[in-house]
Write a protein that holds these residues in place. Structure first.
Motif, PDB file in Angstrom:
ATOM      1  N   UNK A   1       0.821  -1.215   0.000  1.00  0.00           N
ATOM      2  CA  UNK A   1       0.000   0.000   0.000  1.00  0.00           C
ATOM      3  C   UNK A   1       0.857   1.267   0.000  1.00  0.00           C
ATOM      4  N   UNK A   2       1.771   1.347  -0.921  1.00  0.00           N
ATOM      5  CA  UNK A   2       2.677   2.489  -0.997  1.00  0.00           C
ATOM      6  C   UNK A   2       2.122   3.574  -1.898  1.00  0.00           C
ATOM      7  N   UNK A   3       2.144   4.796  -1.406  1.00  0.00           N
ATOM      8  CA  UNK A   3       1.762   5.930  -2.250  1.00  0.00           C
ATOM      9  C   UNK A   3       2.954   6.408  -3.067  1.00  0.00           C
TER      10      UNK A   3
ATOM     11  N   UNK B   1      13.449   6.250  -0.480  1.00  0.00           N
ATOM     12  CA  UNK B   1      14.733   5.543  -0.321  1.00  0.00           C
ATOM     13  C   UNK B   1      14.692   4.461   0.757  1.00  0.00           C
ATOM     14  N   UNK B   2      13.894   4.675   1.811  1.00  0.00           N
ATOM     15  CA  UNK B   2      13.795   3.679   2.869  1.00  0.00           C
ATOM     16  C   UNK B   2      13.155   2.384   2.363  1.00  0.00           C
TER      17      UNK B   2
END
Length: 150
Positions: free
Chosen positions: A140-142, A146-147
């Motif tokens: 569920x990434x918007x 970098x992390x």
């Protein structure tokens, strides 16, 4: 019987009978190629779960896992596979002459297909006293930061 089934049977028999040490259990989205390069024979428990469903035996095993506290809301592959193992039964015996699922020397999972896979593999890691490693995919990434890449 379909022609493809006749040709597939000896291939699958050879595959299942070749699952001798060292054996790594791997999820379908796991790093099977890396495990093979390291000399492991790779076994996919999802295939066993599918066989339990296709052989119409899963309903005998799912309640056994439920008695251990696995909820009915999780994957039937997980619950039927754990239940079948606890009852010491497998469709591999009838189909390929294999007495049991292969003993894992290592279990490797990837959570990008489902989150319950960790519970499933953890159960067997404990039962077989085998090391377990997991790849935990972000969900569920918007945006990709970098992390997340690290």
């Amino acid at each position: 019987m379909l022609t493809a089934q006749k040709k597939l049977k000896p291939l699958l028999t050879s595959y299942y009978q070749s699952l001798t040490a060292p054996v790594a259990w791997c999820t379908s989205a796991g790093p099977a190629e890396i495990l093979r390069a390291l000399g492991f024979r790779v076994y996919f428990p999802e295939n066993h779960g599918a066989m339990l469903g296709a052989s119409r035996t899963a309903e005998r095993y799912i309640p056994v896992a439920h008695q251990l506290g696995y909820t009915g809301e999780i994957c039937s592959y997980l619950t039927s596979d754990i239940g079948a193992w606890l009852k010491q039964e497998t469709p591999l015996t009838r189909a390929y002459g294999i007495a049991s699922v292969p003993k894992p020397d290592l279990l490797v999972f990837n959570t990008n297909q489902c989150r319950e896979i960790k519970e499933w593999f953890s159960f067997f890691a404990e039962k077989f006293s085998a090391p377990i490693f997991g790849i935990h995919s972000p969900r569920n990434l918007d945006e990709i930061t970098p992390e997340v890449l690290d």
